[in-house]
Design an enzyme around this catalytic site. Sequence first.
Site, PDB file in Angstrom:
ATOM      1  N   ASP A  37       1.008  -1.118   0.033  1.00 50.54           N
ATOM      2  CA  ASP A  37      -0.128   0.173   0.021  1.00 50.54           C
ATOM      3  C   ASP A  37       1.022   1.177  -0.015  1.00 50.54           C
ATOM      4  OD1 ASP A  37       0.938  -0.207   2.312  1.00 50.54           O
ATOM      5  OD2 ASP A  37      -1.194  -0.607   3.203  1.00 50.54           O
ATOM      6  N   HIS A 128      17.080  26.375  -1.094  1.00 46.49           N
ATOM      7  CA  HIS A 128      16.299  27.352  -2.043  1.00 46.49           C
ATOM      8  C   HIS A 128      16.289  29.093  -1.506  1.00 46.49           C
ATOM      9  CE1 HIS A 128      14.423  28.672  -5.284  1.00 46.49           C
ATOM     10  NE2 HIS A 128      13.260  28.849  -4.371  1.00 46.49           N
ATOM     11  N   ASP A 167      18.289  33.414 -12.867  1.00 42.41           N
ATOM     12  CA  ASP A 167      17.150  34.391 -12.995  1.00 42.41           C
ATOM     13  C   ASP A 167      18.017  34.931 -12.331  1.00 42.41           C
ATOM     14  OD1 ASP A 167      17.857  33.165 -10.124  1.00 42.41           O
ATOM     15  OD2 ASP A 167      15.791  31.540 -11.240  1.00 42.41           O
ATOM     16  N   LYS A 190      14.333  36.301 -15.982  1.00 43.83           N
ATOM     17  CA  LYS A 190      13.780  34.805 -16.261  1.00 43.83           C
ATOM     18  C   LYS A 190      12.780  35.147 -15.532  1.00 43.83           C
ATOM     19  CE  LYS A 190      13.411  31.146 -13.635  1.00 43.83           C
ATOM     20  NZ  LYS A 190      14.129  29.784 -12.581  1.00 43.83           N
ATOM     21  N   ARG A 192       8.626  33.170 -15.028  1.00 44.40           N
ATOM     22  CA  ARG A 192       7.915  32.083 -14.090  1.00 44.40           C
ATOM     23  C   ARG A 192       5.919  32.384 -14.280  1.00 44.40           C
ATOM     24  NH1 ARG A 192       8.820  26.724 -13.162  1.00 44.40           N
ATOM     25  NH2 ARG A 192      11.486  27.156 -12.714  1.00 44.40           N
ATOM     26  N   ASP A 218      22.777  27.296 -11.000  1.00 42.19           N
ATOM     27  CA  ASP A 218      21.405  27.395 -10.493  1.00 42.19           C
ATOM     28  C   ASP A 218      21.460  26.660  -9.178  1.00 42.19           C
ATOM     29  OD1 ASP A 218      18.401  28.202 -10.062  1.00 42.19           O
ATOM     30  OD2 ASP A 218      18.268  27.675 -11.605  1.00 42.19           O
TER      31      ASP A 218
END
Length: 291
Positions: A37, A128, A167, A190, A192, A218
Amino acid sequence: MARFTVLGGTSSEQLARKIASKLKSRYIGSELRTFPDGESKLTLKEKPSGNIVIVHSVYPPIDSNLIRALALVSQARKYSSKVYAVVPYMGYARQDREFLPGEIITMSLVAKLFKTAGAAKIIVVDIHSILALKHFTIPAKNVTAISELAKYFKKLHLKDPLVVSPDMGGIVRARSFAKLLGIDNIALDKHRDRRTGKVSIKSKNHHRVKGRDVILVDDMISTGGSIVKAAQFLRKQKCGRIYASCTHALLIGDAEKRIRQAGVTKIISTNTIPGKTGIVDVSPVISKALA
Ligand code: R5P
């Protein structure tokens, strides 16, 4: 006596072994069974002791790897009050703020989960955004792999190289990367679309690109959309060879193929996410942060 026991999760076994060896510490592996599962069942191969370091990246399958990392932290907490969670790639870090009204900041929940599971400290690599780290209420440290990636590029014989960030948000990263190599850098504009995720490059012609080898830098490559658009733009500017460098190469679906088709000679990433491109080792920077 070694200061740590390093416990390797299944998503980061090789990296955890390297960290244990650098810290001259005991390594303990874990075993994973996935039930029909989809539930994960984890078993520790030995009993940990002392200060425990869990190494477990949270890359796809993101939710499964997240629960596995949390389960290891929670189990380790039974043996020690000093449990350090090393999450080289931290999934959900892009969900660090409300971009569109009503969006849930899931990174905030993830931060709470690590604390509740029993982590005393968290270490991530090139997260990030620093905002993502701010959701933690336990000590949280970001270490960078830029120096290790730059060392790789120092050995290549590139023609009048130029570091390019796809970017504006990546300009600081590109600048540090370029500084380590003693070369210059630029950032593209850039855009988005927040609803469709579609990427476009708004930059106008760039006179500094012609004839030069470029290193696109990046933090991560996911679908490859950003790198593909940047490479197409740079080729129009008649650049030389194009290299793509990132810390985390998720390379979802046919990203790698599309990046190569866009004219990228080579993708170089780190072992925060194991894979063909992950040739730069981040164990030195993680071990240094722990020592
Ligand atoms: C965006 O701000 C990030 O730094 C990366 O450029 C992005 O997440 C890469 O995603 P993709 O490969 O899907 O364009």
